[in-house]
Design an enzyme around this catalytic site. Structure first.
Site, PDB file in Angstrom:
ATOM      1  N   ASP A  72       9.170   7.081   0.965  1.00 15.38           N
ATOM      2  CA  ASP A  72       8.208   7.955   1.632  1.00 15.38           C
ATOM      3  C   ASP A  72       8.879   8.864   2.648  1.00 15.38           C
ATOM      4  O   ASP A  72      10.063   8.729   2.942  1.00 15.38           O
ATOM      5  CB  ASP A  72       7.103   7.126   2.312  1.00 15.38           C
ATOM      6  CG  ASP A  72       7.646   5.849   2.963  1.00 15.38           C
ATOM      7  OD1 ASP A  72       8.783   5.889   3.478  1.00 15.38           O
ATOM      8  OD2 ASP A  72       6.942   4.825   2.968  1.00 15.38           O
ATOM      9  N   ASP A 141      -1.251  -4.715   7.575  1.00 12.70           N
ATOM     10  CA  ASP A 141      -2.478  -4.689   6.773  1.00 12.70           C
ATOM     11  C   ASP A 141      -2.193  -4.775   5.275  1.00 12.70           C
ATOM     12  O   ASP A 141      -3.073  -4.546   4.449  1.00 12.70           O
ATOM     13  CB  ASP A 141      -3.297  -3.432   7.074  1.00 12.70           C
ATOM     14  CG  ASP A 141      -2.528  -2.138   6.807  1.00 12.70           C
ATOM     15  OD1 ASP A 141      -1.387  -2.218   6.306  1.00 12.70           O
ATOM     16  OD2 ASP A 141      -3.069  -1.052   7.099  1.00 12.70           O
ATOM     17  N   HIS A 143      -0.027  -2.911   3.487  1.00 14.09           N
ATOM     18  CA  HIS A 143       0.358  -1.695   2.760  1.00 14.09           C
ATOM     19  C   HIS A 143       1.839  -1.731   2.382  1.00 14.09           C
ATOM     20  O   HIS A 143       2.667  -2.279   3.102  1.00 14.09           O
ATOM     21  CB  HIS A 143       0.015  -0.435   3.561  1.00 14.09           C
ATOM     22  CG  HIS A 143       0.896  -0.162   4.747  1.00 14.09           C
ATOM     23  ND1 HIS A 143       0.505  -0.428   6.044  1.00 14.09           N
ATOM     24  CD2 HIS A 143       2.139   0.372   4.838  1.00 14.09           C
ATOM     25  CE1 HIS A 143       1.467  -0.072   6.873  1.00 14.09           C
ATOM     26  NE2 HIS A 143       2.482   0.416   6.165  1.00 14.09           N
ATOM     27  N   GLU A 148      -1.924   2.797   1.868  1.00 18.92           N
ATOM     28  CA  GLU A 148      -2.790   2.112   2.812  1.00 18.92           C
ATOM     29  C   GLU A 148      -3.893   1.342   2.077  1.00 18.92           C
ATOM     30  O   GLU A 148      -4.083   1.512   0.868  1.00 18.92           O
ATOM     31  CB  GLU A 148      -3.402   3.144   3.772  1.00 18.92           C
ATOM     32  CG  GLU A 148      -2.388   3.988   4.539  1.00 18.92           C
ATOM     33  CD  GLU A 148      -1.787   3.262   5.740  1.00 18.92           C
ATOM     34  OE1 GLU A 148      -1.769   2.019   5.752  1.00 18.92           O
ATOM     35  OE2 GLU A 148      -1.327   3.952   6.665  1.00 18.92           O
TER      36      GLU A 148
END
Length: 266
Positions: A72, A141, A143, A148
């Site tokens: 990314d 979380d 991801h 996400e």
């Protein structure tokens, strides 16, 4: 899925680096048949990059015939910014090994046509056949990359809006000022990751414990994108002791017994 239960972050880094080196050396890459490696950024892989650089300097591995694709990149952050992933990768890894500049592939978060940039990235990955080993981390979380919660498990490289929690977590790299953290990023998709021959995810710290539990003991669920690894034929989770605190005792015991021979000598 394999779970490699270790004690410290340093051990996780050493195990992951050793696994990467073994895979590269067993592949015996050449200019016409390179090894394709997917790479992450952030705090989690730092011990792995340090160990890889040490192994390279010791003559145990060469990256001359390795092609890399990063997961990314922030959108709108200048390439030369110290917290761009371009800068991170060069500072912590690329500048210390023998990988040719033309073998390095990073998303351009400042491309004039973002959709074309993402499409071309996918096409370039496909031009090599597949990524042989994709290393990554996981967010609190669940991801992976910047996929996400609620990301499609079939998603490809695209632009994503970062959640507030992710931006807060990353603000430690931006003088603890969340307003400096970009709101958007380009990221490989969950489907892109699942296309890799092997996926290795590093998990460090008690704040990642619920994500690890979701990945190993939970159901496949787009709210925990890390759970997609249950669908992968060759997935590895390499974790330190604090990250396992939410796993069942019998789950941890099972993997400790299963991987006993593979965690020696760290």
């Amino acid at each position: 899925m394999r779970l490699i239960p270790l004690t410290t972050a340093e051990q996780v880094g050493k195990w992951a680096a050793r696994h990467i080196v073994n895979r590269i050396n067993a592949f015996k890459p050449t200019a016409n048949r390179p090894f394709v490696l997917g790479l992450p950024t952030g705090g989690t892989p730092m011990t792995t990059y340090k160990a890889l650089v040490e192994m390279h300097k010791a003559g145990q591995v060469s990256f001359k015939h390795v092609i890399t694709f990063n997961m990314d990149e922030y959108v709108g952050l200048p390439k030369e910014h110290p917290e761009s992933y371009y800068s991170f990768m060069h500072r912590n890894f690329f500048d210390h090994v023998d990988i040719p500049a033309e073998n390095i592939n990073l998303l351009n978060g400042n491309a004039l046509d973002i959709d074309a940039e993402c499409r071309q990235y996918e096409e370039k990955i496909r031009s090599y056949g597949k990524i042989h080993l994709f290393m990554g981390g996981v967010g609190n979380d669940g991801h992976i990359a910047f996929n996400e919660p609620a990301s499609s498990l079939a998603s490809r490289t695209r632009i994503k809006t970062l959640t507030h929690d992710t931006r807060v977590a990353n603000s430690r790299f931006f003088d603890n000022d969340v307003n400096q953290v970009p709101k958007y990023a380009l990221t490989v998709g969950v489907g892109t990751l699942l296309d890799a021959e092997e996926v290795m995810i590093l998990v460090l710290g008690s704040q990642k414990a619920l994500a690890l539990q979701a990945a190993v003991e939970g159901c496949v669920n787009h709210m925990w994108t890390i759970s997609c690894l249950q669908l992968h034929p060759k997935a590895i989770m390499v974790c330190d002791e604090p990250s396992t605190m939410e796993l069942k005792v019998k789950t941890l015991r099972y993997f400790n017994e299963l991987e006993a021979e593979n965690i020696k000598g760290l």
